[in-house]
Each structure stands twice: as structure tokens, then as C-alpha cells.
Design an enzyme around this catalytic site. Structure first.
Site, short mmCIF file in Angstrom:
data_model
loop_
_atom_site.label_atom_id
_atom_site.label_comp_id
_atom_site.label_asym_id
_atom_site.label_seq_id
_atom_site.Cartn_x
_atom_site.Cartn_y
_atom_site.Cartn_z
N GLU A 504 36.12 33.31 45.34
CA GLU A 504 37.19 33.47 44.36
C GLU A 504 36.91 32.48 43.24
OE1 GLU A 504 39.24 35.87 44.49
OE2 GLU A 504 38.85 36.51 46.55
N HIS A 645 42.24 39.86 48.24
CA HIS A 645 41.86 38.96 47.13
C HIS A 645 41.94 37.50 47.53
CE1 HIS A 645 41.22 42.14 44.29
NE2 HIS A 645 42.44 42.60 44.44
N ASP A 650 38.81 39.02 52.20
CA ASP A 650 37.82 39.97 51.72
C ASP A 650 36.51 39.84 52.49
OD1 ASP A 650 39.69 40.82 49.96
OD2 ASP A 650 38.72 40.06 48.15
#
Length: 698
Positions: A504, A645, A650
Site C-alpha cells: 500500500e 485494500h 489483498d
């Protein structure tokens, strides 16, 4: 050649051939008609008519091809992907009949086949479950037993990679280092010298029941471990794996040292009063103050007490060299452990030894000599040493050699009075000499060199074990027989280790300053995700996190304020992913963030790479949507809303999708990494740069 092309491309080529044939027939017919008519003024009319007829023919063929592609070719591809998902992976749920509504009875037949397959699979699963329940219970009992035993237990393959370890092994090997992981090299945690020698010795014996005791040290030298190695049964001529049990001898040594100190104190405290009593009685004239019988009895009892104390003390001193702590230790293992301790103190050491077995307490000898080398270095005498063990009659001689000034005997005596292991035991270093019935002294070694010499009274040369007596096979462990292929291109998919990861970030533009704020990864070994081996950490990006990014992944600046910086995290991730194939969804995006750190770290992220976007295209066709959500939906994977997310959420979804895609790829005949990579590149050049280093690995 045509079989290598996709169905849609073959159909397109079929209609292209049909169009070319129609144009050729039209042109041939017009030309024959013009020649038969024999009128030049009609040429323009023939040409115009041919052009119009040609465009109409091409339009009709193109329209028919488009309808055929939309209503036949694409649905067949989609139907094939859905069937493969149910045939090779545990995808449940019916097939949407609207996929192939223009294919007549094909869609209902495929649905019925999938339903029948699902029913058969469920029935088989129920039958297998009844039998595997018992095995599962036994497995849980075994795991519980191995997790509770005092010793660390490690199971390694013939090439020294970890296949099993328990919690105690993690505590022993992982001190100050990354925790052990499956399919990792044992020598990332333990020094290889003694282990390689013991493994070679056991293989040379040819005796499956043989075991070898050894001393080994952690890679940092912070611990010396007592170990026992036993070979596993090898199949198909492969190098046999082995079981290694480990014990930290520090606690045992401390207990033994306290016991020895207590016994010594008992003898000392009894010996002194007995001697004093003897002295006092000697001052009383025989038959003097005490009555004759009492005097004689008193003297006899004192003599008996004195004799008993003296005898017990003598027997205790003699028995110390025969106690449990004096085992046969290989000279090479002893020197390797000593060198590890010295290198941990910042010293350097060279080793040289004869093939000897020494009767000694390896831990005590290592503690004594490492303590003396540390004292020598502290005095500024030397920091580089040469360690030698040579045969000396019926025993052996340990030499600690350095280039520099001689060590005064008085200084050595002072050091021998110091504690052997400060903080563990107050037992002085010289007690090791008493235990081994030996001495230590300084001696010139010639050419500006000096040394400390310490004899070991009992030693013998290493000899080859006699040929083993044939024994019936009692157990057949079908473990650790996987043949490894050094070439990644030729490696079978199930033989590879994978690290599935996701990041991320603060944004989507790494070239414009966006940074990682979270990275997560899981390991897949032997076709399963290892639950206990997870990499998941926040990262301090050293820059603000835009609100638009926080709304996607939920990570705020406050959450990463105390997190490590990306250089530290990337180095740890590099170690976590060492030797594995990296797997990610839209891998180029994540890899760009990692590879731009390579100059700073001095490391290369040159692992082979799989991208689940392109693997999905291979299985389901390019016309489908290949987002992580769409792929998860097709494969029956549920991503919890709170995990979507997030890097770890993920990552787990990508790993589960990858595990379902692998058997589908194998079902299409793509069994090796190279075969999958070649097929992937037909669907796009996305992985070209990510796997450019593959040529160097094969």
C-alpha cells in the site's frame, strides 16, 4: 502450429481465409467473364462491379465473424475457463447459463457436468474425511508432543533446507536473527562446519540407525548447542535428509557448576574441622585427660572421619573426569564452536586440527579458552589467533597461538581465578582444569609467536565405523524426497517456493515521490500457504499521506509515525523472499517501488516474478476483466470488506487465487515455470523486464 493459437485467433484466421477465398473467386469470375465478352469498353463496368461486390462480400464475412466471435468463440473461452476452475480447483457454484446462451445444449450440458463433478467430489471428500479424521488427530497429537519436548527438533532435506521445526528450535536458532522458515537453508541460522561433517560421516557409514553427536554454534556465535543427528531414509538415490535435535547446554552447565561448587564446599567445610579435631586430639597425651576407653574410641572415630573425608575427596576428584559432562567431542566441532565465540567477540581465528575425538566437556573448554582470548585482547596483546589441536600420545594438545608478546604466568594465574561465565556461575576458570585433570601454561611458539598450551589427557583418532549389520526396515518415512532442480526455468510449479506480496502506498506514482506505507507477504511451500510465516509491517514514508490514499487503504500518518523506514523494511523483506518466486497482482507496480531501493540497499530484487493478472489472462482469456475482485469472484474467493485494500488482506486473496490458478495451468499442460512464462508472454510483454534476470539463474 495452429494448436498453439487461441480458439478465437484460429476462428479469425478461418474467416479471413474465407474472405480471401471469396475475393479470389469473385476476381476470377469477373476476369473470365471479361475475357469471354471480349469488349474493352466494359472493363470499367467490370471493375466497379467487382469492387462493390468485394466490399459487400468482405462486409458480410466480417459481420458473420463478429457475430460468431461474440456469440460462439468468446462464450466457449469463458465456458472453458469456468469448467477448468471447477475441474482443477475447489471452485463451487453453478455455471451461469447466459455465458453460452447461443450454443444450444452445450451450456446446460457443461452445467450438468460441473454439477456431477461437484457431487462426485463431495462424495469423495466425505469418504476421505472419515479416514483422514484419524490421521488429523494423530497429526495434532504429534505436533503437540513435538511442541512440548525440551529439545529443539529440526527436520532437514538432503540439501540442508528446513522441512520442519518446533517452537524450541525457533528459540534456539532465532535469537537475534530472523525466525526460521520452511524451505530456508539451515546454515542461515547455524554454522555449517560441524553439521556438514556429521552429515557426511553418517552417509559414509551406510547405517540408517547410526546417530552422530556434535557441537554446533549459532551463526552469530552467541550460543553453543549440543546436537544429535540421525539420517532419514532416502528414496530414488537422493541425498538423505536428517533429524537434528538441539539443546542449549548453558543451563545444564550452570546447574552442574552449582552442584560442583556445593560439593567442593561440603568437602572443604568437613575437611577443615576434621583436621582441626585431629590436631587437638594429638595434643592430648594418650591416656591423659580422657578415660582410656573413651580416649581410644574418640581417637578411632576421628581417624575414621578423617580417612572417610580424605577418601571421599580423592574419589570425587577422580570421578570428576569420568562424569556425565565429559563426552567424546570431535576436535573440529570444538574448534568451530570456539571460533564462533571468538568471532562474536570481534576476534579473528584460524583453525587447524587432526582427526581426533577428545574426552572433554566441550562447553567448559570453549568458555575457558574464549574467556582467555578475550582477556588477551583486552590487554592489547593480540586480536588474531591460530587454534590448533594435535595428537599428543594418548591424549591431545590444544594450542592457542598468537603473534605478539608473551603472557606472564602471574597474569595467567589471575585470569584463571576469574569466573568462568560471569552472570551464570561463580565457578573459577581453573575449575575446568581440575575437571579435566590438566593444566594450562604459556609457551613460546617461535618466530615472534607465543601460545597457551592445554593438554587433554584422553583422546583418540577418528576411525571409520565398521560396516553396519543388516537390519529390517521398521518405518518408511516418505519425506524430504523431493528432487530439487537448480534451473528455475525447468522447475515444476509445485517444486518452487513462492512469496506472495502486496504493498500500500501514498500514491500511484513512484517516480514522482510516492512511497510504501505498508507491505505484507506470505510464503507458499509445497503447494500450501504456510500460516505461521507472514511478513506484515507498516512503513514510515517520510512524507505526508494524502487523504485520497487514506480513504483507499485506511492508513493514516499517525499509524506510521513510529514505524520503521522503508530501507529497513525492504532489507527484511529481501531476506524473507530470498530464494523464492515473487507473486503479486499487477506486479510491475509493486516491483518498481522495491527496485528503486536497490542502489541504497546494495541488494537486488532479482527474484523470478509471476503476475496473477497475466496468469488469469492465460486461464480465462484476455477478454475477461482481471482485477483482483473479478478474479476472486470467478474463483469463489471471498475478501472480507475490512481486509480489502489492506496489504495483508489483498496478499492472502492473491495467494489463494494463485493456489487455485496453478492446477488450472497444469491442467492445460503448463507444468514448469518456463512453460508458464512463455505462455504469459503471449498475452503481453508485462513480465519481460521483471524476469530479465532469469537467464542468469539458469
Amino acid at each position: 502450429m495452429l494448436r498453439a493459437l487461441s480458439l478465437r485467433l484460429r476462428i479469425f484466421l478461418l474467416f479471413a481465409g474465407l474472405a480471401a477465398g471469396a475475393l479470389a473467386a469473385l476476381i476470377t469470375g469477373l476476369w473470365l467473364g471479361y475475357r469471354r465478352l471480349g469488349s474493352p469498353e466494359t472493363l470499367e463496368a467490370f471493375v466497379q462491379g467487382g469492387v462493390v461486390a468485394g466490399f459487400v462480400s468482405l462486409g458480410v464475412v466480417a459481420w458473420v465473424w463478429y457475430l460468431f466471435d461474440i456469440n460462439v468463440a468468446r462464450p466457449i473461452d469463458s465456458l472453458a475457463g469456468a469448467l477448468r476452475a471447477r475441474a482443477h480447483s475447489d471452485v463451487t457454484g453453478g455455471i451461469d447459463a447466459r455465458i453460452a446462451e447461443y450454443l444450444g445444449d452445450l451450456a446446460p450440458a457443461a452445467t450438468a457436468a460441473a454439477a456431477s463433478l461437484s457431487e462426485t467430489r463431495n462424495a469423495l471428500a466425505e469418504a476421505v474425511a472419515r479416514e483422514t479424521t484419524r490421521l488429523t488427530v494423530e497429526k495434532q497429537r504429534l505436533e503437540t508432543l513435538l511442541s512440548d519436548v525440551d529439545a529443539g527438533v529440526i527436520l532437514c532435506s538432503g540439501d540442508h533446507t528446513l522441512a520442519f521445526y518446533n517452537g524450541q528450535a525457533v528459540d534456539l536458532m532465532g535469537a537475534g536473527m530472523a525466525a526460521p522458515g520452511l524451505d530456508r537453508r539451515l546454515f542461515d541460522y547455524l554454522r555449517e562446519g560441524p553439521i556438514l561433517l556429521a552429515h557426511a560421516r553418517l552417509i559414509a557409514t551406510g547405517d540408517n540407525d547410526a546417530a552422530s553427536d556434535l557441537l554446533c554454534a549459532t551463526l552469530t556465535g552467541s550460543r553453543v548447542l549440543s546436537a544429535r543427528m540421525r539420517l532419514m531414509v532416502a528414496d530414488n538415490g537422493t541425498v538423505p535428509g536428517y533429524v537434528l535435535t538441539l539443546r542449549d547446554v548453558t543451563a545444564d552447565h550452570a546447574t552442574h557448576a552449582r552442584r560442583e561448587a556445593l560439593l567442593a564446599e561440603v568437602f572443604d567445610r568437613v575437611r577443615r574441622p576434621a583436621a582441626n579435631l585431629t590436631t587437638l586430639l594429638a595434643a592430648i597425651p594418650e591416656g591423659g585427660a580422657a578415660p582410656g576407653k573413651l580416649d581410644r574410641a574418640l581417637r578411632e572415630e576421628v581417624a575414621t572421619l578423617t580417612s572417610a573425608v580424605t577418601d571421599l575427596s580423592r574419589r570425587h576428584d577422580e570421578g570428576r573426569s569420568d562424569g556425565w559432562s565429559l563426552a567424546m567431542t570431535r576436535a573440529s566441532d570444538l574448534l568451530d564452536g570456539l571460533r564462533a565465540r571468538m568471532e562474536g567477540d570481534g576476534l579473528t581465528a584460524e583453525t587447524q586440527t587432526d582427526a581426533l575425538l577428545l574426552r572433554c566437556n566441550g562447553f567448559e573448554v570453549i568458555a575457558l579458552l574464549s574467556g582467555l582470548t578475550e582477556a588477551i585482547a583486552r590487554e592489547g596483546i593480540a586480536r588474531a589467533f591460530r587454534l590448533q589441536i594435535e595428537e599428543d600420545g594418548t591424549g591431545a594438545l590444544i594450542r592457542l597461538v598468537w603473534h605478539g608478546a608473551a603472557l606472564p604466568m602471574a597474569q595467567l594465574e589471575t585470569w584463571l581465578d576469574a569466573p568462568l561465565e560471569p552472570g551464570i556461575t561463580t565457578m573459577p576458570r581453573r575449575s575446568v582444569l581440575a575437571t579435566h585433570a590438566t593444566e594450562i601454561w604459556p609457551e613460546a611458539a617461535g618466530q615472534g609467536e607465543n601460545s597457551l598450551c592445554m593438554p587433554i589427557p584422553q583422546a583418540r583418532r577418528v576411525v571409520r565405523r565398521p560396516e553396519p549389520v543388516a537390519r529390517p526396515v521398521v518405518y518408511d518415512f516418505d519425506l524430504l524426497s523431493k528432487a530439487r532442480n537448480a534451473k528455475v526455468q525447468d522447475a515444476r510449479l509445485h517444486d518452487l517456493t513462492y512469496v506472495v506480496f502486496d504493498t500500500e502506498t501514498t500514491g500511484l506514482l513512484p517516480g514522482q515521490g510516492d512511497e510504501i506505507v505498508q507491505i505484507a507477504a506470505v510464503r507458499i511451500v509445497n503447494g500450501r500457504r504456510v500460516e505461521g510465516e507472514v511478513f506484515n509491517t507498516l512503513v514510515n514514508p517520510r512524507r505526508p499521506i494524502p487523504l485520497s490514499s487514506t480513504e483507499v487503504h485506511g492508513i493514516t500518518e499517525a499509524m506510521v509515525q513510529d514505524a520503521p523506514f522503508v530501507e529497513e523494511v525492504a532489507a527484511r523483506f529481501h531476506k524473507f523472499a530470498e530464494g523464492a518466486v515473487l507473486v503479486a497482482h499487477n506486479a510491475p507496480f509493486d516491483m518498481e517501488f522495491l527496485r528503486r531501493l536497490e542502489p541504497t540497499l546494495g541488494l537486488r530484487f532479482d527474484n523470478p516474478v509471476f503476475d496473477t493478472v497475466l496468469l488469469s489472462a492465460v486461464v480465462f482469456g484476455q477478454h475477461e476483466v482481471h482485477s483482483l475482485d473479478a478474479l476472486s469472484h470467478r474463483l469463489g474467493i471471498t475478501i472480507p470488506e475490512e481486509a480489502r485494500h489492506t496489504a495483508i488482506g489483498d496478499t492472502i486473496a492473491t495467494a489463494d487465487a494463485f493456489l487455485k490458478l496453478v492446477p488450472m495451468l497444469q491442467g492445460r499442460g503448463f507444468d514448469t515455470f518456463g512453460a508458464v512464462l512463455s505462455e504469459v508472454r503471449r498475452h503481453g510483454r508485462l513480465l519481460k523486464d521483471l524476469n530479465e534476470s532469469m537467464a542468469d539463474q539458469t
